[in-house]
Scaffold this motif. Sequence first.
Motif, PDB file in Angstrom:
ATOM      1  N   LYS A 111      90.441  80.798 -90.878  1.00 49.94           N
ATOM      2  CA  LYS A 111      90.884  79.401 -90.956  1.00 49.94           C
ATOM      3  C   LYS A 111      92.418  79.378 -90.987  1.00 49.94           C
ATOM      4  O   LYS A 111      93.043  79.946 -91.891  1.00 49.94           O
ATOM      5  CB  LYS A 111      90.337  78.722 -92.216  1.00 49.94           C
ATOM      6  N   GLU A 112      92.994  78.735 -89.991  1.00 54.51           N
ATOM      7  CA  GLU A 112      94.448  78.712 -89.861  1.00 54.51           C
ATOM      8  C   GLU A 112      94.948  77.282 -89.818  1.00 54.51           C
ATOM      9  O   GLU A 112      94.287  76.391 -89.278  1.00 54.51           O
ATOM     10  CB  GLU A 112      94.873  79.445 -88.581  1.00 54.51           C
ATOM     11  N   GLY A 113      96.137  77.064 -90.366  1.00 55.61           N
ATOM     12  CA  GLY A 113      96.767  75.757 -90.302  1.00 55.61           C
ATOM     13  C   GLY A 113      96.646  74.958 -91.580  1.00 55.61           C
ATOM     14  O   GLY A 113      95.857  75.270 -92.477  1.00 55.61           O
ATOM     15  N   SER A 114      97.420  73.880 -91.621  1.00 60.77           N
ATOM     16  CA  SER A 114      97.479  73.052 -92.827  1.00 60.77           C
ATOM     17  C   SER A 114      96.566  71.830 -92.755  1.00 60.77           C
ATOM     18  O   SER A 114      96.562  71.002 -93.666  1.00 60.77           O
ATOM     19  CB  SER A 114      98.921  72.582 -93.053  1.00 60.77           C
ATOM     20  N   HIS A 115      95.784  71.692 -91.659  1.00 62.99           N
ATOM     21  CA  HIS A 115      94.984  70.472 -91.495  1.00 62.99           C
ATOM     22  C   HIS A 115      93.755  70.430 -92.397  1.00 62.99           C
ATOM     23  O   HIS A 115      93.031  69.424 -92.414  1.00 62.99           O
ATOM     24  CB  HIS A 115      94.550  70.316 -90.029  1.00 62.99           C
ATOM     25  N   TYR A 116      93.522  71.498 -93.183  1.00 56.01           N
ATOM     26  CA  TYR A 116      92.396  71.498 -94.120  1.00 56.01           C
ATOM     27  C   TYR A 116      92.764  70.813 -95.448  1.00 56.01           C
ATOM     28  O   TYR A 116      91.888  70.622 -96.302  1.00 56.01           O
ATOM     29  CB  TYR A 116      91.926  72.923 -94.406  1.00 56.01           C
ATOM     30  N   ASP A 117      94.030  70.467 -95.642  1.00 58.46           N
ATOM     31  CA  ASP A 117      94.464  69.838 -96.902  1.00 58.46           C
ATOM     32  C   ASP A 117      93.638  68.607 -97.242  1.00 58.46           C
ATOM     33  O   ASP A 117      93.124  68.465 -98.360  1.00 58.46           O
ATOM     34  CB  ASP A 117      95.946  69.432 -96.824  1.00 58.46           C
TER      35      ASP A 117
ATOM     36  N   MET B 135      87.375  65.263 -90.790  1.00 59.41           N
ATOM     37  CA  MET B 135      88.708  64.975 -91.335  1.00 59.41           C
ATOM     38  C   MET B 135      89.683  66.090 -91.027  1.00 59.41           C
ATOM     39  O   MET B 135      89.337  67.267 -91.109  1.00 59.41           O
ATOM     40  CB  MET B 135      88.649  64.795 -92.849  1.00 59.41           C
ATOM     41  N   MET B 136      90.914  65.700 -90.697  1.00 58.89           N
ATOM     42  CA  MET B 136      91.986  66.660 -90.473  1.00 58.89           C
ATOM     43  C   MET B 136      93.298  66.030 -90.909  1.00 58.89           C
ATOM     44  O   MET B 136      93.532  64.843 -90.662  1.00 58.89           O
ATOM     45  CB  MET B 136      92.078  67.055 -88.991  1.00 58.89           C
ATOM     46  N   GLY B 137      94.158  66.810 -91.560  1.00 62.26           N
ATOM     47  CA  GLY B 137      95.453  66.277 -91.958  1.00 62.26           C
ATOM     48  C   GLY B 137      96.122  67.129 -93.024  1.00 62.26           C
ATOM     49  O   GLY B 137      95.455  67.700 -93.878  1.00 62.26           O
TER      50      GLY B 137
ATOM     51  N   ILE C 193      99.970  61.591 -95.522  1.00 62.35           N
ATOM     52  CA  ILE C 193      99.294  62.507 -94.598  1.00 62.35           C
ATOM     53  C   ILE C 193     100.220  62.801 -93.423  1.00 62.35           C
ATOM     54  O   ILE C 193     100.604  61.891 -92.684  1.00 62.35           O
ATOM     55  CB  ILE C 193      97.958  61.922 -94.099  1.00 62.35           C
ATOM     56  N   ARG C 194     100.561  64.064 -93.270  1.00 66.72           N
ATOM     57  CA  ARG C 194     101.475  64.475 -92.202  1.00 66.72           C
ATOM     58  C   ARG C 194     100.698  64.836 -90.928  1.00 66.72           C
ATOM     59  O   ARG C 194      99.552  65.274 -91.004  1.00 66.72           O
ATOM     60  CB  ARG C 194     102.303  65.672 -92.654  1.00 66.72           C
ATOM     61  N   PRO C 195     101.330  64.680 -89.755  1.00 65.28           N
ATOM     62  CA  PRO C 195     100.648  65.023 -88.497  1.00 65.28           C
ATOM     63  C   PRO C 195     100.419  66.523 -88.380  1.00 65.28           C
ATOM     64  O   PRO C 195     101.146  67.322 -88.965  1.00 65.28           O
ATOM     65  CB  PRO C 195     101.624  64.516 -87.426  1.00 65.28           C
ATOM     66  N   VAL C 196      99.410  66.892 -87.603  1.00 66.27           N
ATOM     67  CA  VAL C 196      99.084  68.294 -87.371  1.00 66.27           C
ATOM     68  C   VAL C 196      98.885  68.507 -85.865  1.00 66.27           C
ATOM     69  O   VAL C 196      98.665  67.555 -85.110  1.00 66.27           O
ATOM     70  CB  VAL C 196      97.818  68.722 -88.137  1.00 66.27           C
TER      71      VAL C 196
END
Length: 507
Positions: free
Chosen positions: A75-81, A105-107, A115-118
């Motif tokens: 699992k990579e990236g910050s969109h799991y927040d 959900m992603m963000g 919520i910041r863009p990804v």
Amino acid sequence: MLAKVTSFALVGLDGIPVEVEADINRGMTSYELVGLPDAAVKESKERIYSAIHNSRMRFPVNRITVNLAPADIKKEGSHYDLPIALAILKAGEQIGGADFGGLVMMGELALDGSIRPVSGILPALISAKKRGFTKFIIPAKNANEAAYIEGVEVYALNTLSEAVALVTGERRFSPVETKSFTAVLKSSSYGTDMALVKGQQIAKRALEIAVAGWHNILLSGPPGAGKTMLARCIPTIMPDLTFEEALEVTQIHSVAGDLSEEGIISLRPFRTPHHTATTVSLCGGGNSKIKPGEISKAHKGVLFLDELPEYSRSALEALRQPLEDKQITVSRAGGAVTFPADFMLCASMNPCPCGNYGSTFKECTCTPAQIKKYRAKISGPLLDRIDLQVEVDGVKYEELASEEGGESSAEIKKRVEKARAIQRERFGSPMTNASMGEREIKKYCQLSPDCERILKSAFERLSLSARARSRIIKVARTIADLDYSAEIKPQHILEATSYRNFDVKEQ
């Protein structure tokens, strides 16, 4: 209590559903995140803690276990927040009435709860839709990217509090309105035109043939002859992107993280990597997440390599496979990812170190050995894959000063579109002449005895390879299409053979 939320992981351009599970039990206060997370996902705890606190909610102080399933996919990236935060709040019974059914959900969360863009929203939504998901929560700044997908309900939100209000039913939000690609296409322009190029009729004709059949082209000539300007005009004579093509291109740029605020790519890509570009930057890769390189970013457009011999040998040889297969597989320690790479290669170079070999305006000062060594930087197999090799000489002052304009890009584009229409009718698909295999060549490119005689003479005189012979026939087929000729005629073979300048000069 246990709570589950759905998100998506990206492997290349393919989305895989990820079930975010949060379980809160009594015990010593702890937070465990499992499921093969990378550093960005592991660091989510601190962002989520502050985001929940600053959204006037309480972060549980019990034993928290978060699992990202399936556990065998990294699992990579910050969109799991965002999904982790909502799963924790649900498991902690702060939003007990929340309904996550069918929601994806992603963000990324900021410390203040916004919520910041990804990156990668578009390919994730397309993959999710194919799997039957139709309802999504994404960052507000990714709204334009999702606005071109029909048949889905997308909520673009600004804060964690808004996401909580949506899933609990406390507030009603309007989904993102679907946008028209046609309107975006009409407002797009390249800012250049073939009419601005003075002289260079042979080169213009070669570019028209190259675009009509999707052939690769090499422009060779002295400095200042106009090679770069000609190359930059190539997208202006290409047919407009279809909506399907635009989505393909946009997915690549979305994953790469360089998508504009417009949310969709409406113009043919024109990528010009510097000659110091590494093999990884061209092919794609990365230390953790595998991202597309320049070769993939040029998908459905042009990859322009200026001063071709100055690129490293490894970078140039990396082009060979995608030029044939129209895709590139990037293999790293973490796995292998395949990206589409259906681009038109346009390269330019000086004919020798001083740049004046063959020029009618300046005398070349290079020795034959220097010229041979310079040209040897480009391997034979790579040259074989370049269908048209054209000499571009300098332009006389009278031509430069002339007020008389040449043919516009719009006029050339009309002929190109007619030739493409002939190819679509012939193949029954968007396939182009350059993509023909031996079976298609045998079926659609039958040569008369006169054509065979001309081709045999060129084959023996220039010591051509079997691949070069096939490519000459493909180019001749495109020239015939531009002439609206059902059969390939001797003049078409002669013109196609004339675009093998490097083969001639090697003799």
